[in-house]
Write a protein that holds these residues in place. Structure first.
Motif, PDB file in Angstrom:
ATOM      1  N   SER A  72       0.792  -1.233   0.000  1.00 43.70           N
ATOM      2  CA  SER A  72       0.000   0.000   0.000  1.00 43.70           C
ATOM      3  C   SER A  72       0.821   1.278   0.000  1.00 43.70           C
ATOM      4  O   SER A  72       0.349   2.320  -0.448  1.00 43.70           O
ATOM      5  N   THR A  73       2.048   1.244   0.490  1.00 46.03           N
ATOM      6  CA  THR A  73       2.837   2.466   0.612  1.00 46.03           C
ATOM      7  C   THR A  73       3.588   2.773  -0.680  1.00 46.03           C
ATOM      8  O   THR A  73       3.892   1.867  -1.474  1.00 46.03           O
ATOM      9  N   PRO A  74       3.930   4.036  -0.922  1.00 43.58           N
ATOM     10  CA  PRO A  74       4.748   4.359  -2.092  1.00 43.58           C
ATOM     11  C   PRO A  74       6.080   3.616  -2.109  1.00 43.58           C
ATOM     12  O   PRO A  74       6.569   3.247  -3.181  1.00 43.58           O
ATOM     13  N   SER A 104       6.376   7.100  -5.801  1.00 46.01           N
ATOM     14  CA  SER A 104       7.021   5.797  -6.017  1.00 46.01           C
ATOM     15  C   SER A 104       8.138   5.895  -7.044  1.00 46.01           C
ATOM     16  O   SER A 104       9.121   5.142  -6.975  1.00 46.01           O
ATOM     17  N   ASN A 209      -6.585   4.750  -1.264  1.00 49.62           N
ATOM     18  CA  ASN A 209      -5.279   4.458  -0.674  1.00 49.62           C
ATOM     19  C   ASN A 209      -4.326   5.638  -0.837  1.00 49.62           C
ATOM     20  O   ASN A 209      -3.601   5.994   0.097  1.00 49.62           O
ATOM     21  N   ASP A 210      -4.327   6.253  -2.030  1.00 49.14           N
ATOM     22  CA  ASP A 210      -3.484   7.428  -2.233  1.00 49.14           C
ATOM     23  C   ASP A 210      -3.890   8.555  -1.281  1.00 49.14           C
ATOM     24  O   ASP A 210      -3.044   9.280  -0.752  1.00 49.14           O
ATOM     25  N   ARG A 212      -4.974   8.171   1.655  1.00 47.47           N
ATOM     26  CA  ARG A 212      -4.441   7.828   2.971  1.00 47.47           C
ATOM     27  C   ARG A 212      -2.932   8.025   3.046  1.00 47.47           C
ATOM     28  O   ARG A 212      -2.398   8.482   4.063  1.00 47.47           O
ATOM     29  N   GLN A 213      -2.246   7.686   1.974  1.00 47.41           N
ATOM     30  CA  GLN A 213      -0.784   7.668   1.994  1.00 47.41           C
ATOM     31  C   GLN A 213      -0.141   9.040   1.791  1.00 47.41           C
ATOM     32  O   GLN A 213       0.844   9.374   2.459  1.00 47.41           O
ATOM     33  N   GLU A 216       0.887  11.989   4.483  1.00 46.51           N
ATOM     34  CA  GLU A 216       1.952  11.660   5.433  1.00 46.51           C
ATOM     35  C   GLU A 216       3.163  11.056   4.729  1.00 46.51           C
ATOM     36  O   GLU A 216       3.866  10.211   5.291  1.00 46.51           O
ATOM     37  N   LEU A 217       3.453  11.507   3.531  1.00 51.33           N
ATOM     38  CA  LEU A 217       4.575  10.936   2.784  1.00 51.33           C
ATOM     39  C   LEU A 217       5.885  11.120   3.548  1.00 51.33           C
ATOM     40  O   LEU A 217       6.172  12.192   4.072  1.00 51.33           O
TER      41      LEU A 217
END
Length: 288
Positions: A72-74, A104, A209-210, A212-213, A216-217
């Motif tokens: 799920s994370t970059p 990413s 998801n984006d 959410r992510q 807080e990158l």
């Protein structure tokens, strides 16, 4: 290979869907938020026409690449990009990204500098980012989104072009009208905008998801990117502020900014100067 029909490969972090089109030196395209492999195929047609092979994966949650806790994370998505390159036997690649494909891409280039030869980052997110949201976004990302877009494209194409360009740029009434006329009168640009709408509708899982992510990158490792980077950003971008490219320009060791005066989030494809912009992008991706 020059078939836009998506294929899949299995990796440790999950199955990856991707399109593989064209022939020649490879370019990895990382799509925006929302998007998918179909968006990559659409946005890179000018590269295929210039003799490049394009590999365009769907990021997790988009189309055939399932979202899991593990991808799920970059940072995990950067490892998925790497796994796809490994599966295809590609040791070194140029990378083009748009918008939400920035995180990413930068993490791939900073974590695996030996694998990335050059980058073209178009209106790319380069740090913590909060989506503007709105009713239109909620409608498009919902189950009715694909139907709404299809109906507008069939019966009210000009209105769809206008609404898309209005959403993507901070333009005055006269400026928007002029851009709509220019795009509508150009068959390639008109087709691009109409097709683009279908690559963003109904993509709720990946988009959520984006959402959410991205606020807080973590540090994307820009200072560790050794590949030359061409940053492209419209000054009237209403989605990703030009400050994201300014930030990347200051942090990247080797970068150049192509600022498109009055350009929207889609400047590389719809601006009156887009042919010249695309030529610059193609040249930049041949570096390294």
């Amino acid at each position: 290979m020059s078939d836009p029909t998506p294929a899949t490969v299995d990796a440790e972090l999950g199955t990856i869907e991707y399109a593989d089109v064209g022939s020649g030196d490879p370019v990895l395209f990382v799509h925006g938020s929302p998007g998918g492999s179909d968006q990559g195929e659409l946005m890179t047609r000018f590269l295929v026409a210039a003799g490049r092979r394009v590999i365009a994966p769907s990021r997790p949650g988009y189309l055939g690449t399932a979202l899991t806790d593990a991808n799920s994370t970059p940072a995990a998505q950067a490892e998925l990009h790497l796994a796809l390159l490994d599966a295809l036997g590609i040791d070194r690649v140029a990378v083009m990204c748009w918008s939400g494909g920035g995180p990413s891409t930068y993490l791939l280039a900073s974590g695996h500098p030996e694998r990335v030869s050059a980058i073209a980052a178009l209106a790319a997110v380069s740090g913590p980012f909060t989506f503007k949201g709105g009713l239109e976004d909620r409608l498009l990302s919902g189950r009715l989104g694909p139907w709404l877009v299809d109906e507008m494209a069939k019966h009210s194409g000009r209105s769809l072009v206008k609404s898309t360009l209005a959403e993507e740029g901070d333009l005055g009434t006269a400026e928007l009208k002029e851009l709509v006329e220019q795009v509508w009168d150009d068959p390639t640009k008109r087709s691009f905008v109409l097709e683009l709408s279908a690559t963003v509708a109904g993509r709720k899982v990946g988009l959520d998801n984006d959402h959410r992510q991205f606020p807080e990158l973590p540090d994307l490792g820009l200072a560790a990117v050794s590949a030359p980077v061409l940053l492209v950003h419209g000054t009237a971008d209403a989605d990703v502020p030009p400050a994201h490219s300014d930030h990347a320009l200051a942090a990247l060791p080797e970068a150049e900014l192509l600022s498109v005066d009055g350009g929207t989030h889609l400047a590389a494809w719809t601006d009156p100067t887009s042919d010249a912009v695309q030529a610059r992008i193609a040249d930049a991706l041949s570096a390294g």
